[in-house]
Write a protein that holds these residues in place. Structure first.
Motif, PDB file in Angstrom:
ATOM      1  N   SER A  28       0.818  -1.204   0.000  1.00  0.00           N
ATOM      2  CA  SER A  28       0.000   0.000   0.000  1.00  0.00           C
ATOM      3  C   SER A  28       0.854   1.258   0.000  1.00  0.00           C
ATOM      4  N   MET A  29       1.923   1.260   0.778  1.00  0.00           N
ATOM      5  CA  MET A  29       2.804   2.423   0.858  1.00  0.00           C
ATOM      6  C   MET A  29       3.492   2.691  -0.478  1.00  0.00           C
ATOM      7  N   ILE A  30       4.036   1.623  -1.095  1.00  0.00           N
ATOM      8  CA  ILE A  30       4.738   1.773  -2.365  1.00  0.00           C
ATOM      9  C   ILE A  30       3.792   2.262  -3.454  1.00  0.00           C
ATOM     10  N   VAL A  31       2.604   1.674  -3.497  1.00  0.00           N
ATOM     11  CA  VAL A  31       1.642   2.045  -4.526  1.00  0.00           C
ATOM     12  C   VAL A  31       1.210   3.492  -4.373  1.00  0.00           C
ATOM     13  N   HIS A  32       0.977   3.927  -3.133  1.00  0.00           N
ATOM     14  CA  HIS A  32       0.631   5.331  -2.896  1.00  0.00           C
ATOM     15  C   HIS A  32       1.750   6.245  -3.387  1.00  0.00           C
ATOM     16  N   ASP A  33       2.993   5.870  -3.127  1.00  0.00           N
ATOM     17  CA  ASP A  33       4.129   6.680  -3.556  1.00  0.00           C
ATOM     18  C   ASP A  33       4.265   6.729  -5.073  1.00  0.00           C
ATOM     19  N   LEU A  34       3.820   5.682  -5.759  1.00  0.00           N
ATOM     20  CA  LEU A  34       3.914   5.644  -7.219  1.00  0.00           C
ATOM     21  C   LEU A  34       2.837   6.487  -7.889  1.00  0.00           C
ATOM     22  N   ARG A  35       1.694   6.619  -7.245  1.00  0.00           N
ATOM     23  CA  ARG A  35       0.572   7.317  -7.870  1.00  0.00           C
ATOM     24  C   ARG A  35       0.883   8.788  -8.129  1.00  0.00           C
ATOM     25  N   LEU A  56       4.169   8.386 -30.704  1.00  0.00           N
ATOM     26  CA  LEU A  56       4.956   7.954 -29.545  1.00  0.00           C
ATOM     27  C   LEU A  56       4.395   8.533 -28.257  1.00  0.00           C
ATOM     28  N   LEU A  57       3.978   9.791 -28.294  1.00  0.00           N
ATOM     29  CA  LEU A  57       3.383  10.403 -27.113  1.00  0.00           C
ATOM     30  C   LEU A  57       2.061   9.729 -26.746  1.00  0.00           C
ATOM     31  N   ARG A  58       1.269   9.416 -27.757  1.00  0.00           N
ATOM     32  CA  ARG A  58      -0.003   8.753 -27.493  1.00  0.00           C
ATOM     33  C   ARG A  58       0.220   7.347 -26.917  1.00  0.00           C
ATOM     34  N   GLU A  59       1.239   6.669 -27.399  1.00  0.00           N
ATOM     35  CA  GLU A  59       1.554   5.349 -26.852  1.00  0.00           C
ATOM     36  C   GLU A  59       2.010   5.465 -25.404  1.00  0.00           C
ATOM     37  N   ALA A  60       2.817   6.493 -25.114  1.00  0.00           N
ATOM     38  CA  ALA A  60       3.255   6.716 -23.737  1.00  0.00           C
ATOM     39  C   ALA A  60       2.061   7.026 -22.841  1.00  0.00           C
ATOM     40  N   SER A  61       1.092   7.781 -23.372  1.00  0.00           N
ATOM     41  CA  SER A  61      -0.108   8.105 -22.607  1.00  0.00           C
ATOM     42  C   SER A  61      -0.919   6.846 -22.325  1.00  0.00           C
ATOM     43  N   ARG A  62      -1.057   5.972 -23.326  1.00  0.00           N
ATOM     44  CA  ARG A  62      -1.808   4.728 -23.135  1.00  0.00           C
ATOM     45  C   ARG A  62      -1.139   3.841 -22.080  1.00  0.00           C
ATOM     46  N   GLU A  63       0.194   3.765 -22.135  1.00  0.00           N
ATOM     47  CA  GLU A  63       0.913   2.924 -21.176  1.00  0.00           C
ATOM     48  C   GLU A  63       0.833   3.488 -19.760  1.00  0.00           C
ATOM     49  N   SER A  64       0.835   4.821 -19.649  1.00  0.00           N
ATOM     50  CA  SER A  64       0.703   5.419 -18.314  1.00  0.00           C
ATOM     51  C   SER A  64      -0.688   5.158 -17.752  1.00  0.00           C
ATOM     52  N   GLU A  65      -1.710   5.164 -18.623  1.00  0.00           N
ATOM     53  CA  GLU A  65      -3.069   4.826 -18.186  1.00  0.00           C
ATOM     54  C   GLU A  65      -3.121   3.387 -17.686  1.00  0.00           C
ATOM     55  N   ARG A  66      -2.465   2.499 -18.423  1.00  0.00           N
ATOM     56  CA  ARG A  66      -2.459   1.090 -18.027  1.00  0.00           C
ATOM     57  C   ARG A  66      -1.738   0.908 -16.699  1.00  0.00           C
ATOM     58  N   MET A  67      -0.631   1.631 -16.512  1.00  0.00           N
ATOM     59  CA  MET A  67       0.110   1.523 -15.267  1.00  0.00           C
ATOM     60  C   MET A  67      -0.718   2.056 -14.095  1.00  0.00           C
ATOM     61  N   MET A  68      -1.460   3.141 -14.296  1.00  0.00           N
ATOM     62  CA  MET A  68      -2.311   3.671 -13.236  1.00  0.00           C
ATOM     63  C   MET A  68      -3.396   2.676 -12.879  1.00  0.00           C
ATOM     64  N   SER A  69      -3.933   1.990 -13.889  1.00  0.00           N
ATOM     65  CA  SER A  69      -4.949   0.972 -13.639  1.00  0.00           C
ATOM     66  C   SER A  69      -4.379  -0.158 -12.789  1.00  0.00           C
ATOM     67  N   LEU A  70      -3.147  -0.588 -13.081  1.00  0.00           N
ATOM     68  CA  LEU A  70      -2.501  -1.639 -12.298  1.00  0.00           C
ATOM     69  C   LEU A  70      -2.271  -1.188 -10.860  1.00  0.00           C
ATOM     70  N   ILE A  71      -1.861   0.062 -10.693  1.00  0.00           N
ATOM     71  CA  ILE A  71      -1.616   0.606  -9.357  1.00  0.00           C
ATOM     72  C   ILE A  71      -2.914   0.639  -8.550  1.00  0.00           C
ATOM     73  N   ASN A  72      -4.002   1.081  -9.189  1.00  0.00           N
ATOM     74  CA  ASN A  72      -5.287   1.133  -8.497  1.00  0.00           C
ATOM     75  C   ASN A  72      -5.759  -0.263  -8.100  1.00  0.00           C
ATOM     76  N   GLU A  73      -5.503  -1.253  -8.961  1.00  0.00           N
ATOM     77  CA  GLU A  73      -5.864  -2.632  -8.627  1.00  0.00           C
ATOM     78  C   GLU A  73      -5.095  -3.109  -7.398  1.00  0.00           C
ATOM     79  N   LEU A  74      -3.809  -2.799  -7.346  1.00  0.00           N
ATOM     80  CA  LEU A  74      -2.995  -3.205  -6.203  1.00  0.00           C
ATOM     81  C   LEU A  74      -3.464  -2.532  -4.915  1.00  0.00           C
ATOM     82  N   LEU A  75      -3.888  -1.274  -5.023  1.00  0.00           N
ATOM     83  CA  LEU A  75      -4.407  -0.568  -3.844  1.00  0.00           C
ATOM     84  C   LEU A  75      -5.678  -1.231  -3.332  1.00  0.00           C
TER      85      LEU A  75
END
Length: 342
Positions: free
Chosen positions: A115-122, A150-169
């Motif tokens: 929980s601590m790590i995920v909060h720090d990543l958000r 490339l920017l749009r791909e980076a945006s999509r990947e950041s969205e996916r990473m945020m989704s993973l972080i929220n799942e872990l929380l």
């Protein structure tokens, strides 16, 4: 002393044979060492119903599931209690008591750390997302098409990473027992409209038709609007991963009624994807379980998305189910009770 008694006395796990009232007819040496002379009174006291609820011991007699188990506390220690299979007198059961204090403490420490790590990543990830969204909204006219993609791909990947972080929380909250959905009125019609709207841009980007249909007179649910929205979005997001371009995902809702009026709202998310094999269906809502089908877009997830859906729905007193036909598609269904008038 019989051979079986000698064997039980030499086990390193506490064993006791008790009746529904908590009276102990047999206890092995390890049980006495773990619980001491106060065990009889403690078991009797905790066996009976408290404040209208059944005691932990009664749950073993009332629950026919052979794998029924429970954690209990005694003198600052945590014990995991399981029923030992027996063909003897049904009026008595044999129970094993395993000291899992250190294990539970380690699990809690792991949950707190996650929980601590995920909060720090958000925090920093939110900053990255904001920057990418700003650049894409302001500067695309001056960008080379390659850099824009490339920017749009980076945006999509950041969205996916945020989704993973929220799942872990959410997973951390569920595992720690801090997953409270409350009892607020939940307007399901508005919730579904918002869920579809939030996923529309992703569906459009991947050339998938997202269709929504439900009546306007859907009754209120009781619980957390945020959590039920998350459950629906998780189902749609999962469908998007396995639906090909030009495929269709439909989100529908209907009311089930009984003699007292509306009983529950059933929300169905159906896709025209590749389908899921029958042997995988029953395990998809378990944590860390994923279909063997290869996602058509995006990387692999945590295997927690559907597990979290199940926890959300069950916390609202509902249930979730799934049906699938290979090469045709999959339907995921959540059934949640309506908010009854007091």
């Amino acid at each position: 002393m019989t051979r079986i008694t000698t064997l039980l006395d030499n086990l390193s796990m506490a064993i006791a044979v008790v009746d529904e009232n908590g009276a102990i007819s047999y206890r092995n040496r390890c049980f006495d060492e773990a619980f001491g002379s106060g065990a009889d009174e403690w078991i009797v006291r905790n066996a009976r119903a408290v404040a209208g609820e059944r005691g932990w011991l009664q749950s073993f007699f009332m629950d026919e599931d052979p794998e029924h188990s429970i954690d209990i506390e005694f003198n600052g220690r945590t014990y995991h209690v399981e029923r030992i299979p027996s063909s003897g007198d049904a009026k008595e059961i044999a129970l094993s008591f395993e000291d899992v204090t250190r294990q539970r403490e380690a699990e809690q420490a792991k949950s707190d750390f996650t929980s601590m790590i995920v909060h720090d990543l958000r925090g920093p990830l939110s900053g990255i997302q904001g920057t990418l969204e700003f650049v894409l909204s302001q500067e695309t006219a001056r960008l080379d098409s390659l850099y824009e993609e490339l920017l749009r791909e980076a945006s999509r990947e950041s969205e996916r990473m945020m989704s993973l972080i929220n799942e872990l929380l959410d997973f951390s909250k569920i595992e720690s027992g801090n997953f409270d959905v409350g009892h607020d009125p939940v307007p399901i019609a508005a919730l579904l409209k918002r869920s579809v709207h939030s996923m529309q841009s992703v569906a459009t980007r991947d050339a998938i038709h997202l269709i929504s249909g439900h009546g306007i007179d859907l009754p209120l649910l009781s619980g957390s609007e945020e959590k039920i929205t998350q459950a629906v979005i998780n189902l749609v997001s999962n469908a998007l991963k396995f639906t090909p371009r030009n495929g269709v995902i439909s989100i529908g809702a209907q009311v089930l009624r009984d003699q007292d009026g509306p009983r529950s709202v059933v929300v169905t998310v159906t896709d025209s994807g590749m389908g899921i094999k029958a042997e995988e269906l029953t395990k998809l809502f378990e944590k860390y379980k994923q279909t063997k089908n290869k996602s058509l877009r995006g990387g692999g997830g945590t295997g927690l998305g559907l597990y979290i859906v199940k926890q959300i729905v069950e916390a609202h007193g509902g249930h979730v189910s799934i049906a699938s036909i290979g090469g045709v598609g999959t339907s995921m269904v959540i059934d949640i009770p309506v908010r009854r008038a007091a």
